[in-house]
Write a protein that holds these residues in place. Structure first.
Motif, PDB file in Angstrom:
ATOM      1  N   SER A 186       0.842  -1.209   0.000  1.00 44.30           N
ATOM      2  CA  SER A 186       0.000   0.000   0.000  1.00 44.30           C
ATOM      3  C   SER A 186       0.872   1.251   0.000  1.00 44.30           C
ATOM      4  O   SER A 186       0.610   2.211  -0.728  1.00 44.30           O
ATOM      5  N   LEU A 187       1.939   1.229   0.816  1.00 47.50           N
ATOM      6  CA  LEU A 187       2.864   2.356   0.863  1.00 47.50           C
ATOM      7  C   LEU A 187       3.529   2.566  -0.486  1.00 47.50           C
ATOM      8  O   LEU A 187       3.719   3.708  -0.937  1.00 47.50           O
ATOM      9  N   PHE A 216       2.356   1.919  -3.549  1.00 47.42           N
ATOM     10  CA  PHE A 216       1.451   2.537  -4.519  1.00 47.42           C
ATOM     11  C   PHE A 216       1.059   3.958  -4.116  1.00 47.42           C
ATOM     12  O   PHE A 216       0.961   4.850  -4.960  1.00 47.42           O
ATOM     13  N   ILE A 217       0.852   4.170  -2.812  1.00 43.65           N
ATOM     14  CA  ILE A 217       0.491   5.517  -2.346  1.00 43.65           C
ATOM     15  C   ILE A 217       1.608   6.508  -2.638  1.00 43.65           C
ATOM     16  O   ILE A 217       1.371   7.607  -3.163  1.00 43.65           O
ATOM     17  N   SER A 218       2.836   6.108  -2.322  1.00 41.48           N
ATOM     18  CA  SER A 218       3.971   7.011  -2.562  1.00 41.48           C
ATOM     19  C   SER A 218       4.150   7.267  -4.058  1.00 41.48           C
ATOM     20  O   SER A 218       4.457   8.388  -4.484  1.00 41.48           O
ATOM     21  N   PHE A 265       1.793   7.300  -6.457  1.00 41.81           N
ATOM     22  CA  PHE A 265       0.757   8.223  -6.942  1.00 41.81           C
ATOM     23  C   PHE A 265       0.941   9.632  -6.387  1.00 41.81           C
ATOM     24  O   PHE A 265       0.648  10.619  -7.068  1.00 41.81           O
ATOM     25  N   VAL A 266       1.445   9.745  -5.170  1.00 46.48           N
ATOM     26  CA  VAL A 266       1.720  11.073  -4.605  1.00 46.48           C
ATOM     27  C   VAL A 266       2.795  11.777  -5.424  1.00 46.48           C
ATOM     28  O   VAL A 266       2.659  12.953  -5.794  1.00 46.48           O
TER      29      VAL A 266
END
Length: 426
Positions: A4-5, A7-9, A11-12
């Motif tokens: 999750s980290l 993909f989140i990072s 996209f950010v």
């Protein structure tokens, strides 16, 4: 939590405007550091990602395309296409598509087509009184044929990652590319009838003969590249080198339009383009390794196969997923990330990797025509000097025939697999 980290990072970073290659590399590095893994893993996988012999073809095909543009060969191609199909209603729209089909056999890149032929095509259509929206729309849509008809830079990258035969992929792209051209020509014919677009003069055999003589040597380029690969004379990598040698021969010895100064400029442009492509591939390699090592592909495959046992439904879901990602991610980055995740799923559905390769690339080509990434739209906005928003609206109707072709290719494998099966007899 770790994935999750990741993909989140990613996209950010993309949302705040960090370049794709840097975003992929930073997201992967953050994941590895959080997991307490040695940072050298990043370097090893990045180097391994670009340490592939077939990738040598990438800079060579890029250089060949630049040489063709710089040598003024695109003008001869456009004149030949004009003589072939300009006599149809909406003539220059058909010429636009025909020129893209020919140029596709030389460059293998949609952006190169849009930037190289685009300026010639749009100027000619403006001078003939065509509306800018129609001109930009058909130019953008026809440029997507480039990466489908061989040679194709995205297909080379896909073949390396999927461990699929690049020769078979090239053969598989010929018929789909022609189908795209015919569907777009049907759309142009409809537009021409509705808006009363004129013919570009009458058909003249003498004009066709003279332009074919002028364009004969440039037209031999796709014959040498594609024919040499399909008949086993040389590998795709060797074909790329042959394309460069032949382009230099035409530009320096035959037409004498290439100078040492222009050759230096073309070389610098090629180095810059190649460096950006290889940086994306290298950064995507570590990202894909993380997904594979954490069995994301297996989990995703189990999830999709658990949704339905209907092959048609699952292929539609995969198509929509690729289309969505293609709207937000650069083509080569999307290939290197999606292939390790989706290939196990399509193989489980008894879909050939060669067939899937064509579907994947065509899906991602549609992403080049849609915001927010839409690289072809940005190029044409600059070439045609029209607002980006107008390019988006102008191109939208031409997505319809391309989507129809995409669905035909997805659900009728024979369109992609028939020619490879004839050439590469099992």
């Amino acid at each position: 939590m770790g994935i999750s980290l990741l993909f989140i990072s990613l996209f950010v970073f993309l949302l705040i405007g960090v370049p794709v290659a840097v975003s992929l590399g930073l997201a992967s590095l953050i994941f590895i550091m959080v997991q307490g893994m040695p940072e050298m893993i990043v370097l090893h996988n990045m180097i391994g990602g670009v340490n592939s012999f077939p990738l040598i073809a990438v800079p060579c095909f890029i250089l060949a395309g630049h040489l063709m543009n710089e040598a003024g060969i695109t003008d001869k191609i456009f004149a030949f296409a004009r003589a072939c199909v300009g006599w149809l209603h909406g003539g220059l729209g058909h010429v636009n598509i025909g020129a893209s089909v020919i140029f596709a056999g030389m460059s293998g890149a949609a952006v190169a087509d849009a930037g190289g032929l685009g300026s010639i095509e749009i100027k000619a259509m403006r001078d003939a009184g065509y509306d800018d929206s129609f001109s930009v729309g058909v130019t953008a849509a026809s440029s997507t044929i480039g990466p489908i008809i061989p040679p194709s830079l995205p297909l080379i990258v896909y073949g390396v990652i999927a461990d699929a035969s690049i020769g078979q992929l090239f053969a598989a792209g010929i018929l789909p590319g022609l189908m795209m051209a015919l569907s777009l020509m049907a759309m142009v014919a409809w537009y021409a009838k509705r808006n009363g677009y004129p013919k570009d003069g009458s058909f003249m055999l003498s004009r066709l003969y003279s332009t074919s003589i002028e364009a004969f040597l440039p037209l031999m380029t796709p014959v040498i590249i594609v024919g040499g690969i399909l008949f086993g004379i040389f590998t795709p990598t060797e074909a790329a080198i042959a394309a460069v040698a032949y382009s230099m021969f035409l530009g320096m010895a035959v037409y004498k339009t290439l100078t040492w100064r222009s050759l230096l400029k073309v070389s610098i442009d090629t180095v810059e383009t190649t460096a950006s492509i290889l940086m994306i591939i290298a950064a995507s390699a570590i990202f894909a390794w993380i997904l594979t090592a954490n069995q994301v592909a297996q989990h995703f495959s189990d999830f999709l196969l658990g949704l339905s046992d209907n092959k048609i439904v699952l292929m539609l879901i995969i198509t929509l997923l690729i289309l969505f990602i293609g709207c937000f991610m650069e083509t080569l980055a999307a290939i290197t990330i999606l292939v390790p995740v989706l290939l196990p799923v399509v193989v489980a559905l008894d879909v050939s990797p060669v067939h899937f390769g064509i579907i994947l690339i065509l899906n991602l080509m549609l992403g080049l025509l849609t915001p927010p990434v839409g690289m072809v739209l940005y190029v044409l906005a600059k070439v045609a000097n029209v607002p980006f928003e107008r390019c988006v609206v102008a191109t939208a109707p031409f997505l319809i025939p391309l989507v129809v072709v995409l669905l035909m290719l997805t659900f009728v494998p024979a369109f992609t697999l028939w020619l490879p099966s004839m050439i590469y007899l099992q």
